[in-house]
Motif scaffolding. Structure first.
Motif, PDB file in Angstrom:
ATOM      1  N   LEU A  22     -52.084  82.995  82.633  1.00  0.00           N
ATOM      2  CA  LEU A  22     -52.564  82.031  83.636  1.00  0.00           C
ATOM      3  C   LEU A  22     -53.653  82.647  84.521  1.00  0.00           C
ATOM      4  CD1 LEU A  22     -52.420  79.310  85.083  1.00  0.00           C
ATOM      5  CD2 LEU A  22     -50.496  80.178  86.419  1.00  0.00           C
ATOM      6  N   HIS A  34     -50.516  74.366  87.657  1.00  0.00           N
ATOM      7  CA  HIS A  34     -49.512  75.334  88.112  1.00  0.00           C
ATOM      8  C   HIS A  34     -49.160  75.026  89.554  1.00  0.00           C
ATOM      9  CE1 HIS A  34     -53.495  76.866  89.198  1.00  0.00           C
ATOM     10  NE2 HIS A  34     -52.909  77.408  90.247  1.00  0.00           N
ATOM     11  N   LEU A  35     -47.959  75.369  89.957  1.00  0.00           N
ATOM     12  CA  LEU A  35     -47.553  75.150  91.344  1.00  0.00           C
ATOM     13  C   LEU A  35     -46.974  76.404  91.990  1.00  0.00           C
ATOM     14  CD1 LEU A  35     -45.768  71.725  91.831  1.00  0.00           C
ATOM     15  CD2 LEU A  35     -47.830  72.549  92.936  1.00  0.00           C
ATOM     16  N   CYS A  36     -46.100  77.105  91.269  1.00  0.00           N
ATOM     17  CA  CYS A  36     -45.412  78.229  91.920  1.00  0.00           C
ATOM     18  C   CYS A  36     -46.143  79.548  91.731  1.00  0.00           C
ATOM     19  CB  CYS A  36     -43.968  78.325  91.441  1.00  0.00           C
ATOM     20  SG  CYS A  36     -43.802  78.791  89.712  1.00  0.00           S
ATOM     21  N   TYR A  37     -47.272  79.525  91.039  1.00  0.00           N
ATOM     22  CA  TYR A  37     -48.036  80.763  90.826  1.00  0.00           C
ATOM     23  C   TYR A  37     -48.992  81.002  91.996  1.00  0.00           C
ATOM     24  CZ  TYR A  37     -51.846  83.669  89.024  1.00  0.00           C
ATOM     25  OH  TYR A  37     -52.804  84.633  88.875  1.00  0.00           O
ATOM     26  N   GLY A  45     -41.971  81.645  87.822  1.00  0.00           N
ATOM     27  CA  GLY A  45     -41.602  80.842  86.649  1.00  0.00           C
ATOM     28  C   GLY A  45     -40.689  79.690  87.013  1.00  0.00           C
ATOM     29  N   GLY A  46     -40.897  79.100  88.190  1.00  0.00           N
ATOM     30  CA  GLY A  46     -39.979  78.064  88.660  1.00  0.00           C
ATOM     31  C   GLY A  46     -40.400  76.645  88.342  1.00  0.00           C
ATOM     32  N   CYS A  47     -41.700  76.348  88.422  1.00  0.00           N
ATOM     33  CA  CYS A  47     -42.126  74.948  88.301  1.00  0.00           C
ATOM     34  C   CYS A  47     -42.276  74.506  86.844  1.00  0.00           C
ATOM     35  CB  CYS A  47     -43.430  74.723  89.065  1.00  0.00           C
ATOM     36  SG  CYS A  47     -44.882  75.450  88.272  1.00  0.00           S
ATOM     37  N   ARG A  48     -42.586  75.417  85.967  1.00  0.00           N
ATOM     38  CA  ARG A  48     -42.677  75.188  84.524  1.00  0.00           C
ATOM     39  C   ARG A  48     -43.795  74.247  84.102  1.00  0.00           C
ATOM     40  NH1 ARG A  48     -38.382  78.038  83.216  1.00  0.00           N
ATOM     41  NH2 ARG A  48     -38.618  77.771  80.982  1.00  0.00           N
ATOM     42  N   CYS A  50     -46.936  75.259  84.004  1.00  0.00           N
ATOM     43  CA  CYS A  50     -48.036  76.085  83.507  1.00  0.00           C
ATOM     44  C   CYS A  50     -47.884  76.395  82.022  1.00  0.00           C
ATOM     45  CB  CYS A  50     -48.123  77.383  84.292  1.00  0.00           C
ATOM     46  SG  CYS A  50     -46.725  78.467  83.958  1.00  0.00           S
ATOM     47  N   LEU A  61     -44.388  80.020  79.288  1.00  0.00           N
ATOM     48  CA  LEU A  61     -44.939  79.917  80.647  1.00  0.00           C
ATOM     49  C   LEU A  61     -46.106  80.887  80.806  1.00  0.00           C
ATOM     50  CD1 LEU A  61     -41.706  79.701  82.840  1.00  0.00           C
ATOM     51  CD2 LEU A  61     -43.123  77.853  81.923  1.00  0.00           C
ATOM     52  N   CYS A  63     -47.706  81.790  83.389  1.00  0.00           N
ATOM     53  CA  CYS A  63     -47.711  82.659  84.579  1.00  0.00           C
ATOM     54  C   CYS A  63     -46.856  83.895  84.381  1.00  0.00           C
ATOM     55  CB  CYS A  63     -47.246  81.890  85.808  1.00  0.00           C
ATOM     56  SG  CYS A  63     -45.513  81.423  85.743  1.00  0.00           S
TER      57      CYS A  63
HETATM   58 FE1  FES Z   1     -44.789  77.691  88.038  1.00  0.00          FE
HETATM   59 FE2  FES Z   1     -45.741  79.063  85.962  1.00  0.00          FE
HETATM   60  S1  FES Z   1     -46.810  78.355  87.721  1.00  0.00           S
HETATM   61  S2  FES Z   1     -43.754  78.321  86.230  1.00  0.00           S
END
Ligand code: FES
Length: 348
Positions: A22, A34-37, A45-48, A50, A61, A63
């Protein structure tokens, strides 16, 4: 550092060993939602959302996975869009979507992602089950915390722990009630928050946003005037007013980070109580004076003290806000008057 060559959508790109897919894709202007990166933080690796496809490996994933020599990455396909949409719907379905009145409107990573994935408001409405209403925490004087707009990406929690080493925030409660807050769900100002705003700066939505909701018209690159560290900042200006400040990521001193004063402490410039002329106390009351009058008075008082008590009775305190050259001249002046009692506030 070993260089790795691999392909993204058939384009050959180079990265360093240890880089994520990523991070590399974004550096090469290939958008992967992406959201949690966040590049400053360890991947969660929370939002999934990416997710990408690696030839021979399937969906993964981006990220979390590091680049490898010869790897072939695909970022767009009907299967990827479906997988991302499902993950994104779980995240945004109960998001408090008042975008037009949100301080982050048009500057929101969630909005970008929804637009990119083509998520439809009607579809989200049909999925909505419970109306979640968390109170908004306005206890901090500089930014507010609105858990209703939080997507639980954990960026604020990781920022406070990994970057500041304060760990003032964490996820509290369980399941659907999970939110980010201080220990025991106390107001954001308690007990350990330093109000530096690093969490707010990285928040991808309006869950943590600056109070005032004003956008600068232009930004001026400068150096923070507070202490002797010399952090690089961009001051956001609207008309004649400074309305925001952000750290300069290119500055080798602070690499984009700021403390509470550097980020939020510039209102004094336009404050009506700011002194803009010297004041001299006459008959118990401060009255405005010219610089010549003020400096003549200081010189006369210095002379008086020197004659009465000797030169060691004099002392001078210089400021971190002036240049090294000015500080040098200041100590020369004091030493020429016969005193070594000189100090400066340029320490943290
Ligand atoms: Fe959230 Fe990869 S950016 S899981």
């Amino acid at each position: 550092m070993k260089e790795i060559t691999f392909t993204i959508n058939g384009l050959q790109v180079k990265a360093n060993e240890g880089d994520t897919i990523l991070g590399t894709a974004l550096k090469h202007d290939v958008y992967i939602p992406h959201l949690c990166y966040h590049p400053d933080l360890k991947p969660l690796g929370g939002c999934r959302v990416c997710v990408v496809e690696i030839e021979g490996m399937g969906l993964t994933l981006s990220c979390k996975v590091l680049v490898e020599e010869g790897m072939r990455v695909i970022t767009e396909s009907p299967e990827l869009s479906k997988a991302r949409q499902i993950s994104a719907e779980f995240i945004v379905v109960n998001h408090y979507a008042e975008c037009l009145s949100c301080a982050r409107n048009t500057d929101c990573r969630l909005q970008d992602m929804m637009n990119y994935l083509g998520l439809k408001e009607e579809r989200l409405q049909s999925l909505k089950r419970i109306n979640r209403e968390h109170p908004i925490d306005e206890s901090n004087p500089f930014f507010y915390r609105d858990p209703n707009k939080c997507v639980l990406c954990g960026i604020c929690v990781r920022t406070c722990e990994e970057i500041n080493g304060v760990a003032s925030l964490d996820f509290t409660f369980r399941g659907f009630a999970t939110k980010f807050s201080e220990m025991k769900d106390k107001p954001v100002t308690e007990p350990t928050c330093e109000s530096c705003g690093e969490c707010m700066e990285r928040c991808p939505t309006g869950a943590l946003a600056r109070k005032g909701n004003e956008r600068p018209v232009r930004e001026v690159k400068t150096v923070c005037p507070y202490c002797g560290t010399g952090c690089g900042i961009y001051l956001g200006v609207k008309g004649n007013r400074i309305i925001s400040a952000r750290g300069d990521r290119q500055s080798s001193v602070n690499k984009g980070q700021l403390c509470v004063k550097g980020r939020f402490g510039h209102n004094f410039v336009n404050h009506p109580d700011r002194l803009t002329t010297p004041l001299i106390k006459r008959n118990g009351t401060f009255v405005e004076a010219s610089w010549d009058e003020a400096l003549d008075l200081v010189a006369a008082k210095f002379e008086e003290a020197q004659e009465k008590y000797g030169p060691e009775a004099l002392g001078g305190l210089s400021s971190a806000r002036v240049a090294n050259e000015d500080n040098y001249l200041f100590q020369k002046l004091l030493r020429s008057l016969g005193t070594n009692s000189i100090d400066c506030c340029a320490r943290l």
